[in-house]
Design an enzyme around this catalytic site. Sequence first.
Site, mmCIF file in Angstrom:
data_model
loop_
_atom_site.group_PDB
_atom_site.id
_atom_site.type_symbol
_atom_site.label_atom_id
_atom_site.label_comp_id
_atom_site.label_asym_id
_atom_site.label_seq_id
_atom_site.Cartn_x
_atom_site.Cartn_y
_atom_site.Cartn_z
ATOM 1 N N SER A 90 0.871 -1.180 0.000
ATOM 2 C CA SER A 90 0.000 0.000 0.000
ATOM 3 C C SER A 90 0.902 1.222 0.000
ATOM 4 C CB SER A 90 -0.862 0.006 1.264
ATOM 5 O OG SER A 90 -1.441 1.286 1.464
ATOM 6 N N TYR A 148 -2.035 -1.568 10.187
ATOM 7 C CA TYR A 148 -2.113 -1.746 8.732
ATOM 8 C C TYR A 148 -0.798 -1.354 8.064
ATOM 9 C CZ TYR A 148 -3.983 -1.412 3.987
ATOM 10 O OH TYR A 148 -4.208 -1.582 2.645
HETATM 11 P P1 NAI Z 1 -11.508 -6.068 -1.065
HETATM 12 O O1 NAI Z 1 -12.131 -6.350 0.258
HETATM 13 O O2 NAI Z 1 -12.386 -5.571 -2.152
HETATM 14 O O3 NAI Z 1 -10.734 -7.355 -1.574
HETATM 15 C C1 NAI Z 1 -9.993 -8.167 -0.711
HETATM 16 C C2 NAI Z 1 -10.384 -9.629 -0.903
HETATM 17 O O4 NAI Z 1 -9.590 -10.399 -0.003
HETATM 18 C C3 NAI Z 1 -11.839 -9.900 -0.578
HETATM 19 O O5 NAI Z 1 -12.481 -10.589 -1.639
HETATM 20 C C4 NAI Z 1 -11.787 -10.777 0.681
HETATM 21 O O6 NAI Z 1 -12.813 -11.735 0.727
HETATM 22 C C5 NAI Z 1 -10.417 -11.415 0.523
HETATM 23 N N1 NAI Z 1 -9.880 -11.901 1.802
HETATM 24 C C6 NAI Z 1 -9.953 -11.314 3.029
HETATM 25 N N2 NAI Z 1 -9.393 -12.108 3.948
HETATM 26 C C7 NAI Z 1 -8.950 -13.213 3.296
HETATM 27 C C8 NAI Z 1 -8.293 -14.397 3.695
HETATM 28 N N3 NAI Z 1 -7.982 -14.629 4.985
HETATM 29 N N4 NAI Z 1 -7.986 -15.327 2.771
HETATM 30 C C9 NAI Z 1 -8.304 -15.122 1.468
HETATM 31 N N5 NAI Z 1 -8.959 -14.037 1.025
HETATM 32 C C10 NAI Z 1 -9.259 -13.089 1.930
HETATM 33 O O7 NAI Z 1 -10.333 -5.041 -0.747
HETATM 34 P P2 NAI Z 1 -9.172 -4.379 -1.641
HETATM 35 O O8 NAI Z 1 -9.154 -2.956 -1.280
HETATM 36 O O9 NAI Z 1 -9.301 -4.772 -3.053
HETATM 37 O O10 NAI Z 1 -7.895 -5.062 -0.991
HETATM 38 C C11 NAI Z 1 -6.939 -5.803 -1.717
HETATM 39 C C12 NAI Z 1 -5.560 -5.471 -1.205
HETATM 40 O O11 NAI Z 1 -5.248 -4.126 -1.548
HETATM 41 C C13 NAI Z 1 -5.403 -5.571 0.298
HETATM 42 O O12 NAI Z 1 -4.155 -6.172 0.597
HETATM 43 C C14 NAI Z 1 -5.432 -4.126 0.740
HETATM 44 O O13 NAI Z 1 -4.767 -3.939 1.958
HETATM 45 C C15 NAI Z 1 -4.716 -3.466 -0.421
HETATM 46 N N6 NAI Z 1 -4.909 -2.026 -0.582
HETATM 47 C C16 NAI Z 1 -6.143 -1.495 -0.774
HETATM 48 C C17 NAI Z 1 -6.306 -0.143 -0.989
HETATM 49 C C18 NAI Z 1 -7.647 0.469 -1.251
HETATM 50 O O14 NAI Z 1 -7.753 1.707 -1.257
HETATM 51 N N7 NAI Z 1 -8.676 -0.292 -1.507
HETATM 52 C C19 NAI Z 1 -5.152 0.758 -1.003
HETATM 53 C C20 NAI Z 1 -3.899 0.095 -0.795
HETATM 54 C C21 NAI Z 1 -3.800 -1.231 -0.610
#
Ligand code: NAI
Length: 294
Positions: free
Chosen positions: A146, A159
């Site tokens: 991130s 985080y």
């Molecule tokens: P999101 O919630 O839309 O997608 C994350 C996915 O990971 C979900 O489908 C969820 O079910 C899955 N997940 C959660 N725990 C899990 C586990 N134990 N095992 C397998 N799958 C699991 O969220 P997003 O934002 O797309 O997040 C993806 C990555 O991007 C994360 O690592 C987040 O920290 C990172 N990130 C997100 C930002 C944002 O603004 N959305 C910015 C910077 C980084």
Amino acid sequence: QDLPGKTAIVTGGASGIGLGIAKALLGAGMNVAIADIRDDHLAAGSAELAEVTGGKTDRILALKLDVTDRANYAQVVDAIEARFGRIHLLVNNAGVAVVGPTELATFADWDWVMGVNLGGTINGIVTVLPRILAHGEGGHIVNTASMSALVPAAATTIYSSGKAAVTSMMECMRPELESRGVICSAFCPGAVQSNIAEAGKTRPADLAETGYAEADKRRQAGGNFAHLYQTKEQVGQRVLEGILNDELYILTHSEFLLGVQERGEATTAAVQTHLPENPEYKATFAMLFRNPAI
Ligand code: NAI
């Protein structure tokens, strides 16, 4: 990297950023396995992926995975290999978040977020890296970190420190593995439209005790700024570009340039340049960073 026909696993690949990455990789001709803890995300995510291929599903696999479960991880990777053969690209992307004052955090807040964001990434590396090295065709690992790893903000301690760890992992592994044909990248996006606000739905019951219940309610009532964010498709294409260009840092948002610069300037300014230099010591350190033999 010559991507068409090669195989990728994207954890947390059924929603948000992971799905955006999966769409881009599929569009680039890869076989793509999305592995996610949520069944509803897997169903919706695979339907969205099928739109990329005009309804054909022969290059798409959607598997249930909890990245914190090591036995489950090995089974999922076995299933991907059984379907597509060798894995070439691992995207450690599954992630969750809690934000708030550090003194309110419970052990469970730390354990949940670190368990998924850092522990899940470790499990991916330990499970998949030896398989990539064993087939010898080369490969790529992308850790979704991130921008908060590079420009940390107050009250994002859990985080941001986890994201800094997965960035550091790529910085350390890159010089170690480059000569063996495995490229490592740290993907550090700013804000992206996703479902991360729902992350609490996947929080295990034994890690339910949070210090942030009230803070979370207030934040959720505070409005939705998602329209200001980049889309998952934008960042997915950016990750694809970063993979094709072998980039160590895959960054997205120009808004953070000043923050990145400030940090670089602050650490540079803190180096004690008034002290006498030992040239041997200096050379050794430069070598330590680059030398894959160590
Ligand atoms: P999101 O919630 O839309 O997608 C994350 C996915 O990971 C979900 O489908 C969820 O079910 C899955 N997940 C959660 N725990 C899990 C586990 N134990 N095992 C397998 N799958 C699991 O969220 P997003 O934002 O797309 O997040 C993806 C990555 O991007 C994360 O690592 C987040 O920290 C990172 N990130 C997100 C930002 C944002 O603004 N959305 C910015 C910077 C980084």
